[in-house]
Design an enzyme around this catalytic site. Structure first.
Site, short mmCIF file in Angstrom:
data_model
loop_
_atom_site.label_atom_id
_atom_site.label_comp_id
_atom_site.label_asym_id
_atom_site.label_seq_id
_atom_site.Cartn_x
_atom_site.Cartn_y
_atom_site.Cartn_z
N MET A 1 -28.44 -36.97 38.69
CA MET A 1 -28.96 -37.67 39.85
C MET A 1 -29.92 -36.78 40.64
O MET A 1 -31.04 -37.16 40.95
CB MET A 1 -27.82 -38.13 40.75
CG MET A 1 -26.90 -39.18 40.13
SD MET A 1 -27.69 -40.81 39.92
CE MET A 1 -28.25 -40.73 38.23
N GLY B 1 -20.23 -41.75 42.79
CA GLY B 1 -21.11 -41.20 43.81
C GLY B 1 -20.42 -40.30 44.80
O GLY B 1 -20.85 -39.18 45.03
N CYS C 1 -37.67 -50.45 38.78
CA CYS C 1 -38.46 -50.72 39.97
C CYS C 1 -37.60 -51.51 40.94
O CYS C 1 -36.78 -52.33 40.54
CB CYS C 1 -39.77 -51.45 39.66
SG CYS C 1 -39.61 -53.12 39.08
N ARG D 1 -30.05 -26.41 33.73
CA ARG D 1 -30.53 -27.65 34.36
C ARG D 1 -31.98 -27.51 34.82
O ARG D 1 -32.77 -28.45 34.71
CB ARG D 1 -29.63 -28.02 35.54
CG ARG D 1 -28.25 -28.50 35.11
CD ARG D 1 -27.42 -28.95 36.29
NE ARG D 1 -26.20 -29.59 35.85
CZ ARG D 1 -25.29 -30.10 36.68
NH1 ARG D 1 -25.48 -30.01 37.99
NH2 ARG D 1 -24.20 -30.68 36.21
#
EC number: 4.2.1.49
Length: 561
Positions: A177, A492, A410, A201
């Site tokens: 993320m 999350g 989108c 990363r």
């Protein structure tokens, strides 16, 4: 049966039009499961980890094999049930029912803690699905790039007269993320400095062009940022270090960024946030031998990190939580004012949610990038007046590296999702694209999540923690005929802090698919408008009237029922 979470195997989704399963409605979840574990997509595919700490696609490799076998055999009127990454049953349903129903990480509220979950995980009884890891619709960092871009653009509108040129963003985390942040900042016109504690990363983000440069030291990083902002260039810089060390140092030096946020995996202190002074290998070892001590060490470092963010906020720097629950972790360690700076949703995104606007994504099952480019053009044709969206699609084509199967995201709302889905289905029917397309979204959407420290923070009516809404979203998507539907907990922000639902629908060019698309791609975003209208947001009420939604209590309140 021995259960293995590690296997040295490379998984890639099939390409082309030859089916492994019995229809495209079962081939699609099969390919998307495999795509989640593609080494170009997943953070740690050999351990089934897709992103977000320990967000997995399947509970273990035996379960993965069984899921693949079940999907290969699944009939057109059967539904596969997945319980925390484990295939537990195949049942006779009907042609328009979902082919897969998924429930991941759900715990009775009193037991919804990381400690209890980790016990279950160790026993092989549970799996953390994050949001799109266990629901098989992760598309790599592109999945969050536009949402982050929209956030930065709105911050520029609110704080800097509509432009981030000559400004810079300070943040941390380059995982699945967080890796979107530097590219999103660049696309929004800003420089960025992203702190990341794992060199691997940074290497991945450099290779995929999500990060432009790596600095050797903090002084080097600041010199680069100073030079680029002075020149008005939007360049992203990464620094291999620990944010819990760097942010306090920047405060001590009196350095003043223009925006401050964070996307480390702070939601998972046992696996996702390196304590200050520790090496990553030491962290992994201690997580096994002393989980409680490791979590406390990580949370102490988070507290230092948040104190620095609070200091920036006190300086007048726009500072916001980007949804990883770091404020909560700091508060648990005694930082009483951790929530003095806002989350990104109430600060910048909620007006979009009120109109059902959120992360609409689609994937070309063919594996052919041209299919995505053709759908990009179709989006521009249908949403003809939205030049901001056109600009996003142009930038995405130029800058975003496809990971695994080609995909696009989108942000569009209730007005457009159904129209786009029907258009894609027609493109499949006419042969304009070479194979079916799947349409899905992040669980981070307007009507599909309850997360008081993130998406539903500071709701107008105080309903932040009411989780009926994602349950209703999942039920409605199931009734509407989505191809697969998922209901998760803890994505999350971690265990005990969220519930959320996802859906995916296949455009296979048939009339039956068109009927399902009409239902699903209207009803799914409509639940977001409903949820916000019910909470008293005028923008959502107006949208509900414009789109002809039947909301009995809202209509009564407005004197229309």
């Amino acid at each position: 049966m021995p259960e293995s979470k590690y296997r040295q195997q490379t998984i890639r989704a099939p390409r082309g039009t030859v089916l492994t399963a019995k229809s495209w409605l079962t081939e699609a979840p099969l390919r998307m499961l495999m795509n989640n574990l593609d080494p170009d997509v997943a953070e740690n595919p050999h351990e089934l980890v897709v992103y977000g700490g320990i967000g997995r696609a399947a509970r273990n490799w035996e379960c993965y094999d069984a899921i693949v076998d079940a999907l290969t055999r699944l009939e057109a009127d059967e539904t596969l049930l997945i319980q925390s990454g484990k295939p537990v049953g195949v049942f006779k349903t009907h042609d328009n029912a979902p082919r897969v129903l998924i429930a991941n990480s759900n715990l009775v509220p009193h037991w919804a803690t990381w400690e209890h979950f980790n016990e279950l995980d160790a026993k092989g009884l549970a799996m953390y699905g994050q949001m799109t890891a266990g629901s098989w619709i992760y598309i790599g960092s592109q999945g969050i790039v536009q949402g982050t871009y929209e956030t930065f653009v709105e911050a520029g509108r609110q704080h800097y007269n509509g432009t981030l040129a000559g400004r810079w963003v300070l943040t941390a985390g380059l995982g699945g993320m967080g890796g979107a942040q530097p590219l999103a900042a660049t696309l929004a016109g800003a420089c960025s400095l992203t702190i990341e504690c794992q060199q691997s990363r940074i290497d991945f983000r450099l290779r995929t062009r999500y990060v432009d440069e790596q600095a050797a030291t903090l002084d080097d990083a600041l010199a680069r940022i100073t030079r680029y902002t002075r020149e008005g260039k939007a360049v992203s810089v990464a620094l291999c270090a620990n944010a819990a060390d760097i942010l306090p140092e920047l405060v001590n030096r009196g350095v003043r960024p223009d925006l401050v946020t964070d996307q480390t995996s702070a939601h998972d202190p046992l696996h996702g946030y390196l304590p200050s002074g520790w090496r990553w290998e030491e962290y992994q070892k201690n997580a096994q031998s002393d989980p409680h001590g490791t979590m406390q060490a990580a949370k102490r470092s988070m507290a230092a990190h948040v104190r620095a963010m609070l200091a920036f906020s006190k300086m007048g720097v726009p500072t916001f939580d980007y949804g990883n629950n770091i404020r909560q972790m700091a508060k648990e360690m005694g930082v009483e004012n951790a929530f003095d700076f806002p989350g990104f949703v109430p600060a910048y995104i909620r007006p979009l949610f009120c109109r059902g606007i959120g992360p609409f994504r689609w994937v070309a099952l063919s594996g052919d990038p041209q299919d995505i480019y053709k759908t990009d053009a179709k989006v521009k044709e249908i949403v003809a007046e939205d030049k901001h969206l056109h600009h996003w699609l142009d930038m995405a084509r130029e800058r975003i590296h496809f990971q695994g199967l080609p995909a696009r995201i989108c942000w569009v709302g209730l007005e457009w999702r159904q129209k786009l889905g029907l258009a894609f289905n027609e493109m499949v029917r006419c042969g304009e694209v070479s194979a079916p397309i799947v349409i899905g979204r992040d669980h981070l959407d307007s009507g599909s999540v309850a997360s008081p420290n993130r998406e539903t923070e500071a709701m107008r009516d105080g309903s932040d923690a009411v989780s009926d809404w994602p349950l209703l979203n999942a039920l409605l998507n199931t009734a509407s005929g989505a191809t697969w539907v998922s209901l998760h907990h803890g994505g999350g922000v971690g265990m005990g802090f969220s519930q959320h639902a996802g859906m995916v629908i296949v455009c296979d060019g048939t009339d039956e698919a068109a009927a399902r698309i009409r239902r699903v791609l209207h009803n799914d975003p409509a639940t977001g408008v409903m949820r916000h209208a019910d909470a008293g947001y005028d923008l959502a009420v107006e949208c509900s009237v414009e789109q002809g939604l039947n909301l009995p209590m809202v209509a009564a309140t407005q004197g229309k029922g």
